[in-house]
Motif scaffolding. Structure first.
Motif, PDB file in Angstrom:
ATOM      1  N   ILE A  86       0.870  -1.186   0.000  1.00 62.64           N
ATOM      2  CA  ILE A  86       0.000   0.000   0.000  1.00 62.64           C
ATOM      3  C   ILE A  86       0.906   1.235   0.000  1.00 62.64           C
ATOM      4  CG2 ILE A  86      -1.797   1.314   1.228  1.00 62.64           C
ATOM      5  CD1 ILE A  86      -2.796  -1.174   2.480  1.00 62.64           C
ATOM      6  N   LEU A  87       0.644   2.144  -0.913  1.00 60.20           N
ATOM      7  CA  LEU A  87       1.403   3.398  -0.942  1.00 60.20           C
ATOM      8  C   LEU A  87       0.499   4.510  -0.407  1.00 60.20           C
ATOM      9  CD1 LEU A  87       3.124   3.311  -4.478  1.00 60.20           C
ATOM     10  CD2 LEU A  87       3.968   2.397  -2.305  1.00 60.20           C
ATOM     11  N   THR A  88       0.958   5.183   0.648  1.00 56.97           N
ATOM     12  CA  THR A  88       0.149   6.237   1.268  1.00 56.97           C
ATOM     13  C   THR A  88       0.803   7.596   1.051  1.00 56.97           C
ATOM     14  OG1 THR A  88      -0.713   4.712   2.920  1.00 56.97           O
ATOM     15  CG2 THR A  88      -0.825   7.054   3.456  1.00 56.97           C
ATOM     16  N   PHE A  89       0.038   8.486   0.408  1.00 56.80           N
ATOM     17  CA  PHE A  89       0.513   9.853   0.151  1.00 56.80           C
ATOM     18  C   PHE A  89      -0.273  10.838   1.009  1.00 56.80           C
ATOM     19  CE2 PHE A  89       1.540   7.436  -3.655  1.00 56.80           C
ATOM     20  CZ  PHE A  89       2.827   7.868  -3.931  1.00 56.80           C
ATOM     21  N   HIS A  90       0.297  12.035   1.179  1.00 49.99           N
ATOM     22  CA  HIS A  90      -0.374  13.042   2.004  1.00 49.99           C
ATOM     23  C   HIS A  90      -1.383  13.861   1.215  1.00 49.99           C
ATOM     24  CE1 HIS A  90       1.099  13.266   6.171  1.00 49.99           C
ATOM     25  NE2 HIS A  90       1.933  12.363   5.681  1.00 49.99           N
ATOM     26  N   TYR A  91      -2.562  14.017   1.798  1.00 50.49           N
ATOM     27  CA  TYR A  91      -3.594  14.883   1.222  1.00 50.49           C
ATOM     28  C   TYR A  91      -3.014  16.270   0.925  1.00 50.49           C
ATOM     29  CZ  TYR A  91      -7.677  17.904   1.120  1.00 50.49           C
ATOM     30  OH  TYR A  91      -8.599  18.842   0.760  1.00 50.49           O
ATOM     31  N   GLU A  92      -2.176  16.767   1.828  1.00 48.53           N
ATOM     32  CA  GLU A  92      -1.630  18.125   1.701  1.00 48.53           C
ATOM     33  C   GLU A  92      -0.644  18.252   0.541  1.00 48.53           C
ATOM     34  OE1 GLU A  92      -1.408  16.258   4.459  1.00 48.53           O
ATOM     35  OE2 GLU A  92      -2.906  17.156   5.776  1.00 48.53           O
ATOM     36  N   ALA A  93      -0.163  17.126   0.031  1.00 47.17           N
ATOM     37  CA  ALA A  93       0.844  17.176  -1.031  1.00 47.17           C
ATOM     38  C   ALA A  93       0.231  17.373  -2.417  1.00 47.17           C
ATOM     39  CB  ALA A  93       1.667  15.889  -1.021  1.00 47.17           C
ATOM     40  N   PHE A  94      -1.065  17.040  -2.550  1.00 45.96           N
ATOM     41  CA  PHE A  94      -1.679  17.129  -3.881  1.00 45.96           C
ATOM     42  C   PHE A  94      -1.885  18.587  -4.280  1.00 45.96           C
ATOM     43  CE2 PHE A  94      -2.649  12.876  -2.516  1.00 45.96           C
ATOM     44  CZ  PHE A  94      -2.434  12.142  -3.675  1.00 45.96           C
ATOM     45  N   LYS A  95      -1.488  18.890  -5.519  1.00 47.64           N
ATOM     46  CA  LYS A  95      -1.613  20.271  -5.981  1.00 47.64           C
ATOM     47  C   LYS A  95      -3.019  20.565  -6.472  1.00 47.64           C
ATOM     48  CE  LYS A  95       3.193  20.029  -6.914  1.00 47.64           C
ATOM     49  NZ  LYS A  95       3.145  18.614  -6.433  1.00 47.64           N
ATOM     50  N   SER A  96      -3.752  19.528  -6.818  1.00 53.75           N
ATOM     51  CA  SER A  96      -5.120  19.714  -7.328  1.00 53.75           C
ATOM     52  C   SER A  96      -5.874  18.395  -7.205  1.00 53.75           C
ATOM     53  CB  SER A  96      -5.067  20.119  -8.804  1.00 53.75           C
ATOM     54  OG  SER A  96      -4.434  19.067  -9.537  1.00 53.75           O
ATOM     55  N   LYS A  97      -7.201  18.515  -7.378  1.00 55.13           N
ATOM     56  CA  LYS A  97      -8.052  17.323  -7.432  1.00 55.13           C
ATOM     57  C   LYS A  97      -7.622  16.431  -8.591  1.00 55.13           C
ATOM     58  CE  LYS A  97     -12.579  18.543  -5.918  1.00 55.13           C
ATOM     59  NZ  LYS A  97     -13.863  19.080  -6.234  1.00 55.13           N
ATOM     60  N   GLU A  98      -7.267  17.105  -9.701  1.00 51.83           N
ATOM     61  CA  GLU A  98      -6.872  16.362 -10.911  1.00 51.83           C
ATOM     62  C   GLU A  98      -5.660  15.479 -10.622  1.00 51.83           C
ATOM     63  OE1 GLU A  98      -7.626  19.715 -10.948  1.00 51.83           O
ATOM     64  OE2 GLU A  98      -9.610  19.233 -11.787  1.00 51.83           O
ATOM     65  N   GLU A  99      -4.742  15.991  -9.830  1.00 51.96           N
ATOM     66  CA  GLU A  99      -3.554  15.186  -9.524  1.00 51.96           C
ATOM     67  C   GLU A  99      -3.944  13.950  -8.710  1.00 51.96           C
ATOM     68  OE1 GLU A  99      -0.478  16.856  -7.020  1.00 51.96           O
ATOM     69  OE2 GLU A  99       1.080  15.767  -8.126  1.00 51.96           O
TER      70      GLU A  99
END
Ligand code: DX5
Ligand code: ZN
Length: 223
Positions: A86-99
């Motif tokens: 499982i790869l977990t990324f931070h919500y805060e890291a996304f630059k946009s919804k599209e990303e």
């Protein structure tokens, strides 16, 4: 009721990591948490890809959850997609919804499971629209970047709000917590609704099978 932990090896000496993970597996732990930092999203570095690959190759089979505290989500997704479960990324890291949806679409094609982590100062409601695309939500109980910090108490309220939403909407999600978890506060995390607790420095300092039983098995009244 059997609860689950995902030990973090961030504070283990690099030359001890393989034996630490193998010992955990021998003691019945099925999940291990691997922290990756880019020195940008957080001002620190942690495990390198080569080290995680080495662990994957040399250790007995286990579920590897990889917590990526990184700014460039797609770059790290491409680097890590063949490592771990499982790869977990931070919500805060996304630059946009599209990303976010670019990641989800790519992960679907690659059959990779995705988790979303949320920092202590981000509104818990902001991740609700994304939950149905995920396998796991990681509620941070410290600000990411370092092991051995103190658990932020307000996190339990946030977990309860999240759990409520998950139950009401019939979502099938792992709820993970990370930061400052010890034997004295893990039960309140389970009670609030988490299903997988990351335990880092506490387990490194108290490394025994007995401690793992204490952290995972509350029915035996071994507390
Ligand atoms: C912190 C990391 C954690 C860390 C937890 O940014 O994400 O996984 O290893 O360590 P403890 O349990 O010591 O807070
Ligand atoms: Zn972590």
């Amino acid at each position: 009721m059997q609860y689950k932990i995902s030990p973090s090896i961030l504070d283990v000496q690099p030359d001890q990591m393989i034996s630490y993970v193998n010992t955990l597996i021998d003691w019945g732990v099925s999940n291990v948490h691997y922290d990756v930092m880019d020195n940008e999203f957080v001002p620190n570095k942690a495990l390198e890809l080569e080290k995680i690959k080495e662990i994957a190759n040399k250790c007995k089979k286990h579920t590897m959850d990889i917590h990526l505290m990184v700014s460039d989500v797609m770059k790290y997704y491409m680097m890590y997609k063949n490592v771990g479960d499982i790869l977990t990324f931070h919500y805060e890291a996304f630059k946009s919804k599209e990303e976010f949806f670019e990641l989800i679409d790519q992960a679907k094609k690659d059959h990779i499971k995705i988790g979303l982590a949320i920092n202590p100062d981000t509104d818990i409601n902001s991740i609700f629209p994304y939950l149905k695309y995920l396998e796991l939500v990681l509620v941070m109980s410290v600000f990411p970047g370092l092991g051995g910090q103190v658990f932020i108490e307000g996190t339990l309220e946030r977990v309860k709000i999240l759990k409520d939403y998950v139950l009401k909407n019939n979502l099938d999600l792992i709820i993970q917590i990370d930061g400052g978890i010890k034997a004295h506060n893990i039960k309140s995390c389970y009670d609030a609704g988490i299903t997988l607790a990351v335990v880092g420095s506490y387990l490194v300092k108290n490394f025994s099978k007995k401690e793992i039983d204490r952290l995972t098995n509350w029915d035996k009244k071994n507390w």
